[in-house]
Design an enzyme around this catalytic site. Sequence first.
Site, PDB file in Angstrom:
ATOM      1  N   ARG A 196      -9.165  10.651   5.460  1.00 13.33           N
ATOM      2  CA  ARG A 196      -8.320  11.121   6.552  1.00 13.33           C
ATOM      3  C   ARG A 196      -6.915  10.570   6.269  1.00 13.33           C
ATOM      4  O   ARG A 196      -6.098  11.271   5.712  1.00 13.33           O
ATOM      5  CB  ARG A 196      -8.905  10.628   7.882  1.00 13.33           C
ATOM      6  CG  ARG A 196      -8.632  11.530   9.050  1.00 13.33           C
ATOM      7  CD  ARG A 196      -9.440  11.186  10.276  1.00 13.33           C
ATOM      8  NE  ARG A 196      -9.314   9.793  10.708  1.00 13.33           N
ATOM      9  CZ  ARG A 196      -9.802   9.319  11.864  1.00 13.33           C
ATOM     10  NH1 ARG A 196     -10.446  10.132  12.686  1.00 13.33           N
ATOM     11  NH2 ARG A 196      -9.658   8.056  12.203  1.00 13.33           N
ATOM     12  N   MET A 229     -16.203  27.435  36.824  1.00 10.89           N
ATOM     13  CA  MET A 229     -14.931  26.707  36.780  1.00 10.89           C
ATOM     14  C   MET A 229     -14.885  25.539  37.762  1.00 10.89           C
ATOM     15  O   MET A 229     -14.426  24.442  37.435  1.00 10.89           O
ATOM     16  CB  MET A 229     -13.764  27.666  37.072  1.00 10.89           C
ATOM     17  CG  MET A 229     -12.413  26.985  36.963  1.00 10.89           C
ATOM     18  SD  MET A 229     -11.038  28.048  37.399  1.00 10.89           S
ATOM     19  CE  MET A 229     -10.899  29.091  35.981  1.00 10.89           C
ATOM     20  N   LYS A 263      -5.891   4.368  22.723  1.00 11.82           N
ATOM     21  CA  LYS A 263      -5.260   5.661  22.452  1.00 11.82           C
ATOM     22  C   LYS A 263      -5.802   6.704  23.422  1.00 11.82           C
ATOM     23  O   LYS A 263      -6.808   6.458  24.106  1.00 11.82           O
ATOM     24  CB  LYS A 263      -5.481   6.071  20.996  1.00 11.82           C
ATOM     25  CG  LYS A 263      -6.931   6.301  20.601  1.00 11.82           C
ATOM     26  CD  LYS A 263      -7.054   6.331  19.084  1.00 11.82           C
ATOM     27  CE  LYS A 263      -8.482   6.351  18.636  1.00 11.82           C
ATOM     28  NZ  LYS A 263      -9.055   7.673  18.458  1.00 11.82           N
ATOM     29  N   TYR A 267     -23.294  32.793  36.919  1.00  7.37           N
ATOM     30  CA  TYR A 267     -22.809  33.820  35.996  1.00  7.37           C
ATOM     31  C   TYR A 267     -23.814  34.069  34.878  1.00  7.37           C
ATOM     32  O   TYR A 267     -24.377  33.139  34.309  1.00  7.37           O
ATOM     33  CB  TYR A 267     -21.489  33.383  35.360  1.00  7.37           C
ATOM     34  CG  TYR A 267     -20.318  33.393  36.311  1.00  7.37           C
ATOM     35  CD1 TYR A 267     -19.900  34.582  36.913  1.00  7.37           C
ATOM     36  CD2 TYR A 267     -19.627  32.223  36.592  1.00  7.37           C
ATOM     37  CE1 TYR A 267     -18.807  34.596  37.781  1.00  7.37           C
ATOM     38  CE2 TYR A 267     -18.543  32.218  37.449  1.00  7.37           C
ATOM     39  CZ  TYR A 267     -18.139  33.409  38.045  1.00  7.37           C
ATOM     40  OH  TYR A 267     -17.076  33.415  38.890  1.00  7.37           O
TER      41      TYR A 267
HETATM   42  C1  LIG Z   1      -8.279   3.904  12.969  1.00 10.92           C
HETATM   43  C2  LIG Z   1      -9.177   3.753  14.149  1.00 10.92           C
HETATM   44  N1  LIG Z   1      -9.632   2.538  14.475  1.00 10.92           N
HETATM   45  C3  LIG Z   1     -10.454   2.346  15.510  1.00 10.92           C
HETATM   46  C4  LIG Z   1     -10.871   3.396  16.296  1.00 10.92           C
HETATM   47  C5  LIG Z   1     -11.814   3.117  17.424  1.00 10.92           C
HETATM   48  O1  LIG Z   1     -13.024   3.770  17.210  1.00 10.92           O
HETATM   49  P1  LIG Z   1     -14.227   3.625  18.256  1.00 10.92           P
HETATM   50  O2  LIG Z   1     -13.755   4.266  19.511  1.00 10.92           O
HETATM   51  O3  LIG Z   1     -15.330   4.387  17.632  1.00 10.92           O
HETATM   52  O4  LIG Z   1     -14.451   2.170  18.408  1.00 10.92           O
HETATM   53  C6  LIG Z   1     -10.440   4.675  15.984  1.00 10.92           C
HETATM   54  C7  LIG Z   1     -10.919   5.804  16.779  1.00 10.92           C
HETATM   55  O5  LIG Z   1     -11.023   6.923  16.386  1.00 10.92           O
HETATM   56  C8  LIG Z   1      -9.564   4.856  14.890  1.00 10.92           C
HETATM   57  O6  LIG Z   1      -9.121   6.073  14.563  1.00 10.92           O
END
Ligand SMILES: Cc1ncc(COP(=O)(O)O)c(C=O)c1O
Length: 361
Positions: free
Chosen positions: A130, A301, A35, A253
């Site tokens: 969540r 920056m 992701k 800065y």
């Molecule tokens: C549902 C779920 N599974 C797996 C992962 C992978 O987690 P990690 O990067 O800590 O291995 C995430 C990451 O946030 C997640 O949201």
Amino acid sequence: MPRPIEACIHSAALTHNLSRARDMAPDARLWAVVKANAYGHGLERVYEALRAADGFALLDLDEAQRLRHLGWRGPILLLEGVFEPRDLELCSRLGLWHVVHCEAQIDWLAAHKTHQPHRVFLKMNSGMNRLGFTPTAFRGAWARLNVLPQVDEISLVTHFSDADGPRGVDHQVATFEAATRDLPGERSLSNSAAILRHPGLRTDWVRAGILSYGSAPDHPEHDAAHWGLQPAMTLRSRLIGIQQLEPGDTVGYGSRFTAERAMRIGIVACGYADGYPRHAGTGTPVLVEGVRCGTVGRVSMDMLAVDLSPVPAAGLGSVVTLWGQGPAGSLLAIDEVAQAAGTIGYELMCAIAPRVPVVTD
Ligand SMILES: Cc1ncc(COP(=O)(O)O)c(C=O)c1O
């Protein structure tokens, strides 16, 4: 000539790290979690190295499509499931597996017209609060899915809140086990921290995210080297200026740093507009020609300043490693930089700015 900054993605490190996950969970199948554009590394850049996984887990339909275009025919899991009913059409077309975490997603599935039944991962909220069904609602959700012609196979999934820390996973595992004891279907429990710190959990699929990219999920308790992980991203640049300071001179800065002695500092072509954390204070580690130095003053920056005292031979054009793999086998863990900035490696790797050219090796 462009600014000398670049990020480098190390394919060999990705492959190595994934094999560490395999070693730790030899009986489970392995999702490579990609992701957020593979945690900032670029989906297309990591694909070849991570295709040794059994599947890819991600969030965006766009990323799923990109994987199919790259030629991936194996499992793809949408970790948050679909966001609206018409997303299911793409799931049918691309053969995507998806998480189901709420009643609305079941309603959408029930109304979805398809000849291609879907594999779903029913998500339990076992304490993270969540996404997911509560343990009490879980069985009802399973029963609803089980009678849908749109559903082929139901797997069971939950996510840990504390796999990286002292609270651990036992309380969530107990909740999950109790609520799923007599339900059929494959299980997916472990993220990176659980893979490394809690091996041996009963899980058919593990989800390896951050460990694949070479960052320790439980830093600073353990570092990446402790887990045998290698940095998959290097951010490097060069010195584009040198200043000789006298006692009392200030840097940058807000004059946040004052020299107490005569010293040479180097100005690095890297700033917060490149994704370097602005909150990294004086003393944040940096490698200059592979030698460990510390930043001085505020990050601006496009530039930051480094104390060159440990490396007197450094000059204009010297190679600076902001994190990752430096010259002559030197290493600077992204987790150390993140810690100095009050954040985690995940955030830094995801925040590399679009203006930074990226190469692979
Ligand atoms: C549902 C779920 N599974 C797996 C992962 C992978 O987690 P990690 O990067 O800590 O291995 C995430 C990451 O946030 C997640 O949201």
